[in-house]
Motif scaffolding. Structure first.
Motif, short mmCIF file in Angstrom:
data_model
loop_
_atom_site.label_atom_id
_atom_site.label_comp_id
_atom_site.label_asym_id
_atom_site.label_seq_id
_atom_site.Cartn_x
_atom_site.Cartn_y
_atom_site.Cartn_z
N ILE A 97 15.35 15.51 -12.79
CA ILE A 97 15.42 14.38 -13.73
C ILE A 97 14.25 14.47 -14.71
CG2 ILE A 97 15.17 11.87 -13.96
CD1 ILE A 97 17.75 12.30 -12.80
N ILE A 98 14.53 14.18 -15.97
CA ILE A 98 13.47 14.01 -16.97
C ILE A 98 13.46 12.53 -17.36
CG2 ILE A 98 12.71 14.54 -19.32
CD1 ILE A 98 13.71 17.37 -18.90
N VAL A 99 12.31 11.89 -17.16
CA VAL A 99 12.13 10.46 -17.42
C VAL A 99 11.24 10.30 -18.64
CG1 VAL A 99 11.16 8.30 -16.55
CG2 VAL A 99 12.42 9.81 -15.00
N ILE A 100 11.74 9.57 -19.63
CA ILE A 100 10.98 9.31 -20.85
C ILE A 100 10.62 7.82 -20.87
CG2 ILE A 100 10.91 9.50 -23.36
CD1 ILE A 100 13.32 11.45 -23.11
N GLY A 101 9.33 7.51 -20.79
CA GLY A 101 8.92 6.11 -20.77
C GLY A 101 7.43 5.96 -20.54
N GLY A 102 7.02 4.76 -20.20
CA GLY A 102 5.61 4.46 -20.01
C GLY A 102 5.22 4.35 -18.55
N LYS A 111 8.54 7.67 -7.56
CA LYS A 111 9.38 7.29 -6.41
C LYS A 111 10.48 8.32 -6.18
CE LYS A 111 11.43 3.04 -4.53
NZ LYS A 111 11.79 1.64 -4.83
N LEU A 112 11.10 8.78 -7.26
CA LEU A 112 12.12 9.82 -7.16
C LEU A 112 11.51 11.11 -6.64
CD1 LEU A 112 14.10 9.24 -10.49
CD2 LEU A 112 14.98 8.87 -8.17
N SER A 113 10.33 11.44 -7.14
CA SER A 113 9.65 12.66 -6.71
C SER A 113 9.39 12.64 -5.21
CB SER A 113 8.33 12.82 -7.47
OG SER A 113 8.54 13.01 -8.84
N ARG A 114 8.92 11.51 -4.72
CA ARG A 114 8.61 11.39 -3.30
C ARG A 114 9.86 11.49 -2.44
NH1 ARG A 114 4.29 6.30 -3.59
NH2 ARG A 114 2.44 7.54 -4.18
N ALA A 115 11.02 11.18 -3.06
CA ALA A 115 12.29 11.26 -2.33
C ALA A 115 12.90 12.66 -2.41
CB ALA A 115 13.27 10.23 -2.87
N GLY A 116 12.20 13.58 -3.06
CA GLY A 116 12.67 14.96 -3.10
C GLY A 116 13.44 15.36 -4.35
N ILE A 117 13.45 14.49 -5.37
CA ILE A 117 14.12 14.83 -6.63
C ILE A 117 13.07 15.37 -7.60
CG2 ILE A 117 15.51 13.99 -8.55
CD1 ILE A 117 16.96 13.71 -5.92
N PRO A 118 13.13 16.65 -7.97
CA PRO A 118 12.17 17.18 -8.95
C PRO A 118 12.22 16.37 -10.25
CG PRO A 118 13.40 18.96 -7.93
CD PRO A 118 14.07 17.68 -7.51
N THR A 119 11.07 15.89 -10.68
CA THR A 119 11.02 14.98 -11.82
C THR A 119 9.91 15.38 -12.79
OG1 THR A 119 11.69 13.19 -10.33
CG2 THR A 119 10.88 12.55 -12.49
N VAL A 120 10.22 15.27 -14.09
CA VAL A 120 9.21 15.49 -15.14
C VAL A 120 9.18 14.24 -16.01
CG1 VAL A 120 8.55 16.83 -17.17
CG2 VAL A 120 9.51 17.98 -15.17
N GLY A 278 10.89 25.76 -11.54
CA GLY A 278 10.67 25.19 -10.21
C GLY A 278 9.49 24.25 -10.13
N ILE A 279 9.03 23.75 -11.27
CA ILE A 279 7.89 22.83 -11.30
C ILE A 279 8.40 21.42 -11.57
CG2 ILE A 279 5.71 22.25 -12.43
CD1 ILE A 279 5.50 25.20 -13.23
N GLY A 280 8.19 20.53 -10.61
CA GLY A 280 8.58 19.13 -10.76
C GLY A 280 7.45 18.22 -10.32
N ASN A 281 7.74 16.93 -10.29
CA ASN A 281 6.76 15.93 -9.85
C ASN A 281 5.52 15.95 -10.73
OD1 ASN A 281 8.68 15.82 -7.79
ND2 ASN A 281 7.47 17.16 -6.46
N VAL A 282 5.75 16.14 -12.05
CA VAL A 282 4.65 16.20 -13.01
C VAL A 282 4.97 15.32 -14.22
CG1 VAL A 282 3.94 18.54 -12.35
CG2 VAL A 282 5.62 18.23 -14.18
N VAL A 283 3.93 15.06 -14.99
CA VAL A 283 4.09 14.37 -16.27
C VAL A 283 3.49 15.24 -17.37
CG1 VAL A 283 4.17 12.02 -15.36
CG2 VAL A 283 1.96 13.08 -15.83
N GLN A 294 0.66 17.68 -15.69
CA GLN A 294 -0.26 17.27 -14.65
C GLN A 294 0.52 16.60 -13.53
OE1 GLN A 294 -3.64 15.13 -16.13
NE2 GLN A 294 -4.33 14.44 -14.13
N ASP A 295 0.03 16.75 -12.31
CA ASP A 295 0.65 16.11 -11.16
C ASP A 295 0.79 14.61 -11.40
OD1 ASP A 295 1.32 16.35 -8.07
OD2 ASP A 295 0.03 14.60 -8.33
N ILE A 296 1.96 14.06 -11.11
CA ILE A 296 2.21 12.66 -11.42
C ILE A 296 1.34 11.72 -10.60
CG2 ILE A 296 4.12 12.40 -9.75
CD1 ILE A 296 5.51 10.64 -11.88
#
Length: 319
Positions: A97-102, A111-120, A278-283, A294-296
């Protein structure tokens, strides 16, 4: 990565559409399917997801707002709501998932990252209130919108020899007020990071009048109070004509600047590239003109550093 989702959450910001466009086109270039998720995290809960192709993002790079829609979803914070979102993501076989916001949107991304969904996460907010990055997507456009308003209000302020208060957005962060006040030549900048007394403001206005200055501009960050009350407090102390303008949501809209279009495009592409690698859980953020990730968890723990040098400069140049 076979299929990714993209969503915009929280307040809209100019440049979000440029980021969405880049996500979709870079993903298709990388042979990845893209699902556009409507209305932020609410779309995850309600399974509001649609396939996006090249034509679905045609002619949007110059548009403000977000074609995906946005919302602040309290249900996503509940165990039941979050469970529905995860079920829908698994049903749709979404790999990232790519999340655009504040800040609030990034809390959901974590929260998604902690549940195992790679997120940027892509920082999309006009407030510029995220500590880890120099600038957020939409801040530059909002800043220029405020500057345009300051210029127009100065014209009428000068004609009528008035003091004008201009209230701007930013929540608890004074960056919009600080940088627009500095660039717009305001006599007073009121921000939550560096409070100033009403008496101090009146002293600045009267000092200007004493040397022949017949009008003045006060830029007020919403986190420091409201323009109506400030007007009354000034009128209780000194005999000057005061008017106020609350810019409100005009700051969120409009055609994004070249800077925000470029930033949105670069960040959107970079977000897909990271997921492919393969890089997720970052902003994503900016530093010295470069986009970095950077790590979220680390990013959300950082404390915003206030630009005291710029604030002191506003005081010096308003003498």
């Amino acid at each position: 990565m076979r299929r990714i989702g993209v969503l915009t959450s929280g307040g809209d910001a100019p440049g979000m559409n440029a980021a969405i466009r880049a996500v979709v086109r870079y993903a298709i270039y990388s042979n990845i399917e893209v699902l556009g998720i409507g209305k932020g995290y609410r779309g995850l809960i309600e399974n509001d997801m649609k396939n996006m192709d090249l034509s679905s993002v045609a002619d949007i790079i110059h548009r403000g707002g977000t074609i995906l829609g946005t919302d602040r979803c309290e249900e996503f914070k509940t165990e039941e709501g979050f469970g529905k979102a995860l079920d829908n993501l698994r049903y749709r076989e979404v790999d990232g998932i790519i999340v655009i916001g504040g800040d609030g949107s990034f809390q959901g991304a974590r929260k998604l990252s902690r549940a195992g969904i790679p997120t940027v996460g892509i920082p999309g907010t006009i407030d510029n209130d995220l500590a880890y990055t120099e600038y957020t997507l939409g801040f530059n456009t909002a800043l220029n919108t405020i500057l345009d308003s300051i210029g127009k209000i100065r014209d009428t302020s000068s004609s009528h020899e008035r003091t004008n208060i201009i209230e701007v957005m930013g929540r608890h962060c004074g960056d919009l007020a600080l940088y627009s006040g500095l660039a717009g030549g305001a006599e007073v900048v009121m921000i939550p990071e560096a409070p100033i007394s009403i008496d101090g403001i009146c002293e600045i206005i009267m000092r200007g009048k004493a040397r022949g200055k017949k009008h003045s501009i006060i830029v007020l960050a919403e986190g420091s109070g409201n323009a109506y009350d400030l007007k009354d407090e000034i009128n209780k102390r000194i005999d000057v004509s005061v008017r106020y303008t609350v810019l409100g949501y005009i700051q969120r809209g409009g055609t994004p600047t070249a800077y925000d279009r470029l930033l949105g495009s670069r960040m959107g592409a970079k977000g897909v590239e990271l997921l492919v690698d393969g890089i997720g859980n970052v902003v994503l953020g900016t530093k010295d003109g470069k986009v970095f990730h950077q790590d979220i968890e680390e990013a959300l723990c950082m404390e915003k550093q206030f630009d005291y040098e710029a604030y002191e400069l506003t005081k010096i140049l308003s003498v």
